[in-house]
Design a protein around this motif. Structure first.
Motif, PDB file in Angstrom:
ATOM      1  N   GLN A  46      37.360  27.848 -44.827  1.00 42.06           N
ATOM      2  CA  GLN A  46      38.024  27.261 -46.001  1.00 42.06           C
ATOM      3  C   GLN A  46      37.028  26.994 -47.134  1.00 42.06           C
ATOM      4  N   ILE A  47      35.815  26.546 -46.777  1.00 43.15           N
ATOM      5  CA  ILE A  47      34.782  26.314 -47.808  1.00 43.15           C
ATOM      6  C   ILE A  47      34.448  27.639 -48.509  1.00 43.15           C
ATOM      7  N   LYS A  48      34.278  28.693 -47.710  1.00 45.08           N
ATOM      8  CA  LYS A  48      33.934  30.014 -48.272  1.00 45.08           C
ATOM      9  C   LYS A  48      35.052  30.512 -49.196  1.00 45.08           C
ATOM     10  N   LEU A  49      36.302  30.381 -48.739  1.00 39.34           N
ATOM     11  CA  LEU A  49      37.428  30.853 -49.552  1.00 39.34           C
ATOM     12  C   LEU A  49      37.504  30.062 -50.855  1.00 39.34           C
ATOM     13  N   ALA A  50      37.262  28.752 -50.766  1.00 37.13           N
ATOM     14  CA  ALA A  50      37.304  27.908 -51.973  1.00 37.13           C
ATOM     15  C   ALA A  50      36.216  28.319 -52.963  1.00 37.13           C
ATOM     16  N   LYS A  51      35.113  28.892 -52.447  1.00 36.98           N
ATOM     17  CA  LYS A  51      34.033  29.367 -53.322  1.00 36.98           C
ATOM     18  C   LYS A  51      34.327  30.752 -53.886  1.00 36.98           C
ATOM     19  N   GLY A  52      35.452  31.344 -53.476  1.00 39.06           N
ATOM     20  CA  GLY A  52      35.833  32.650 -53.999  1.00 39.06           C
ATOM     21  C   GLY A  52      35.400  33.827 -53.132  1.00 39.06           C
ATOM     22  N   HIS A  53      34.802  33.541 -51.972  1.00 38.48           N
ATOM     23  CA  HIS A  53      34.425  34.643 -51.069  1.00 38.48           C
ATOM     24  C   HIS A  53      35.653  35.135 -50.328  1.00 38.48           C
ATOM     25  N   LYS A  54      35.568  36.375 -49.847  1.00 40.44           N
ATOM     26  CA  LYS A  54      36.688  36.951 -49.096  1.00 40.44           C
ATOM     27  C   LYS A  54      36.259  37.276 -47.662  1.00 40.44           C
ATOM     28  N   ILE A  77      32.851  34.990 -27.903  1.00 42.83           N
ATOM     29  CA  ILE A  77      33.196  34.094 -29.008  1.00 42.83           C
ATOM     30  C   ILE A  77      33.584  34.935 -30.219  1.00 42.83           C
ATOM     31  N   CYS A  78      34.262  34.337 -31.174  1.00 39.31           N
ATOM     32  CA  CYS A  78      34.543  35.083 -32.405  1.00 39.31           C
ATOM     33  C   CYS A  78      34.292  34.213 -33.627  1.00 39.31           C
ATOM     34  N   GLY A  79      34.030  34.891 -34.730  1.00 37.95           N
ATOM     35  CA  GLY A  79      33.775  34.214 -35.995  1.00 37.95           C
ATOM     36  C   GLY A  79      34.257  35.117 -37.125  1.00 37.95           C
ATOM     37  N   TYR A  80      33.731  34.901 -38.328  1.00 38.24           N
ATOM     38  CA  TYR A  80      34.177  35.706 -39.472  1.00 38.24           C
ATOM     39  C   TYR A  80      32.995  36.219 -40.282  1.00 38.24           C
ATOM     40  N   VAL A  81      33.166  37.431 -40.818  1.00 31.63           N
ATOM     41  CA  VAL A  81      32.194  38.010 -41.742  1.00 31.63           C
ATOM     42  C   VAL A  81      32.816  37.953 -43.140  1.00 31.63           C
ATOM     43  N   PHE A  82      32.014  37.577 -44.130  1.00 32.10           N
ATOM     44  CA  PHE A  82      32.492  37.474 -45.521  1.00 32.10           C
ATOM     45  C   PHE A  82      31.897  38.578 -46.381  1.00 32.10           C
ATOM     46  N   ASP A  83      32.556  38.813 -47.518  1.00 30.53           N
ATOM     47  CA  ASP A  83      32.142  39.918 -48.395  1.00 30.53           C
ATOM     48  C   ASP A  83      30.676  39.834 -48.834  1.00 30.53           C
ATOM     49  N   TYR A  84      30.189  38.624 -49.111  1.00 28.62           N
ATOM     50  CA  TYR A  84      28.808  38.513 -49.605  1.00 28.62           C
ATOM     51  C   TYR A  84      27.777  38.831 -48.508  1.00 28.62           C
ATOM     52  N   MET A  85      28.240  38.973 -47.263  1.00 34.45           N
ATOM     53  CA  MET A  85      27.305  39.260 -46.164  1.00 34.45           C
ATOM     54  C   MET A  85      27.015  40.756 -46.010  1.00 34.45           C
ATOM     55  N   ILE A  86      27.773  41.586 -46.724  1.00 37.24           N
ATOM     56  CA  ILE A  86      27.567  43.032 -46.590  1.00 37.24           C
ATOM     57  C   ILE A  86      26.377  43.468 -47.439  1.00 37.24           C
ATOM     58  N   GLU A  87      25.459  44.178 -46.808  1.00 37.40           N
ATOM     59  CA  GLU A  87      24.260  44.649 -47.509  1.00 37.40           C
ATOM     60  C   GLU A  87      24.265  46.173 -47.481  1.00 37.40           C
ATOM     61  N   ASP A  88      24.036  46.799 -48.621  1.00 38.59           N
ATOM     62  CA  ASP A  88      24.018  48.266 -48.594  1.00 38.59           C
ATOM     63  C   ASP A  88      22.926  48.854 -49.479  1.00 38.59           C
ATOM     64  N   SER A  89      21.921  48.040 -49.789  1.00 39.32           N
ATOM     65  CA  SER A  89      20.890  48.507 -50.728  1.00 39.32           C
ATOM     66  C   SER A  89      19.696  49.157 -50.032  1.00 39.32           C
ATOM     67  N   GLY A  90      19.664  49.117 -48.704  1.00 37.72           N
ATOM     68  CA  GLY A  90      18.502  49.668 -48.004  1.00 37.72           C
ATOM     69  C   GLY A  90      17.374  48.660 -47.842  1.00 37.72           C
TER      70      GLY A  90
END
Ligand code: OOG
Ligand code: MG
Length: 258
Positions: A46-54, A77-90
C-alpha cells in the motif's frame, strides 16, 4: 503486545529506501505470526502504491528444497516486485543496496488470470504467455541478512531488483524442469542449478503461489510477471563484479556492479 502493522511496514519500507539495515522485527515482536507478517507485507504494498509505483507481479521465494530445509520450513513464501525494481541498463549500482545477493530464476508472463487452491501444472502452462530467464538481486533489510520466515515475509521477501532476459519462449516449447542454469561472477562459475530444483517444476511454483494467494483472497492476474524462485543458492555480489547468468534453451544476462 499488540502489533502495529503500519508502523512496522513504514520501518521496513524506509530501511529499503535509505539502504540502512534494521533489527529483525521478531526481536521486538516475538509473538508475531506468519499471517501478521503477510499483513505487514500488504501494508508495504500500500505504501508503494501510494507513492505511485506499480506491481509488476508476485514473486515466490524459498522454492528450492535445499533452501527450505536450510530455513526449516516446508512452505515457500511470496512477495511482490514493483516497477522501479526492474533494471535493464546492464549496470546495477552497488549503492542502491545494503548487502545484495544474486539468484538465477525463471519468470512467467501470465496471459490469463489464475485463481484457486487446486491449480495444476498444465493449467499454469495454459495460462502462461511466455517464460524467460531472470536474475533477482535480493537485499534483506535485516542485519547480516539474517531472519526468521516471519521476518522475511514482512520484509517483502527481500525483493529489491530484477533483470529479465530478452528471449521469450512459449512455456510448452521447452521442458522447464530440464533448464540448466549457471551463475558466473568475474569468469568463475559460482552456482549451478536446474529448473527442477524449483519445487520439482517451475510451473509448480506458480501453482503453489496460486494456493498461497487464494488463502488471502488474492489471485494471479493476466499481465503479471512472476518470479518463480531461485534455482540456485543466492550469491553475494560486490562493487566491480561482472555477473553472467545463463539458462539452456532461454538466454543469458550480463551486468556490471558499479
Ligand atoms: C528470501 C527471498 C528468497 C528466492 O528466490 O528464493 C528468494 C531471502 O532469501 O532473502 O527470493
Ligand atoms: Mg528470488
Amino acid at each position: 503486545m499488540s502489533v502495529n502493522y503500519k508502523a512496522i511496514a513504514k520501518l521496513l519500507e524506509s530501511a529499503e529506501i535509505k539502504k540502512s539495515e534494521v533489527t529483525k522485527i521478531t526481536m521486538d515482536y516475538p509473538e508475531i505470526s506468519i499471517e501478521d507478517a503477510y499483513i505487514i507485507q500488504e501494508e508495504i504494498v500500500q505504501i508503494k502504491l501510494a507513492k505511485g509505483h506499480k506491481v509488476v507481479g508476485p514473486k515466490m521465494g524459498l522454492t528450492s528444497k535445499t533452501k527450505m530445509r536450510q530455513m526449516g520450513v516446508e512452505e515457500p513464501i511470496c512477495g511482490y516486485v514493483f516497477d522501479y525494481m526492474i533494471e535493464d541498463s546492464g549496470t546495477v549500482n552497488f549503492s542502491d543496496f545494503i548487502h545484495p545477493k544474486v539468484e538465477l530464476e525463471i519468470a512467467f508472463l501470465m496471459g490469463k488470470d489464475l485463481s484457486g487452491s487446486n491449480i495444476t501444472v498444465s493449467e499454469v502452462l495454459d495460462a502462461t504467455d511466455y517464460v524467460m530467464m531472470a536474475v533477482e538481486i535480493i537485499d534483506s533489510r535485516y542485519k547480516n541478512f539474517q531472519f526468521t520466515l516471519r521476518d522475511v515475509v514482512a520484509d517483502n521477501t527481500s525483493a529489491s531488483c530484477i533483470i529479465v532476459g530478452n528471449t521469450v519462449r512459449k512455456p510448452k516449447d521447452l521442458d522447464l524442469r530440464m533448464v540448466a542454469g549457471s551463475l558466473t561472477i568475474n569468469g568463475e562459475i559460482v552456482a549451478t542449478g536446474m529448473g527442477a530444483n524449483i519445487l520439482g517444476n517451475p510451473a509448480e511454483s506458480i501453482a503453489a503461489l496460486s494456493r498461497m494467494l487464494y488463502k488471502r483472497n488474492k489471485f494471479i492476474k493476466r499481465g503479471d510477471l512472476i518470479m518463480a524462485g531461485a534455482m540456485t543458492e543466492a550469491i553475494p555480489i560486490k562493487m566491480g563484479d561482472i555477473v553472467f547468468a545463463e539458462c539452456s534453451g532461454l538466454s543469458a544476462i550480463t551486468f556490471k556492479v558499479d
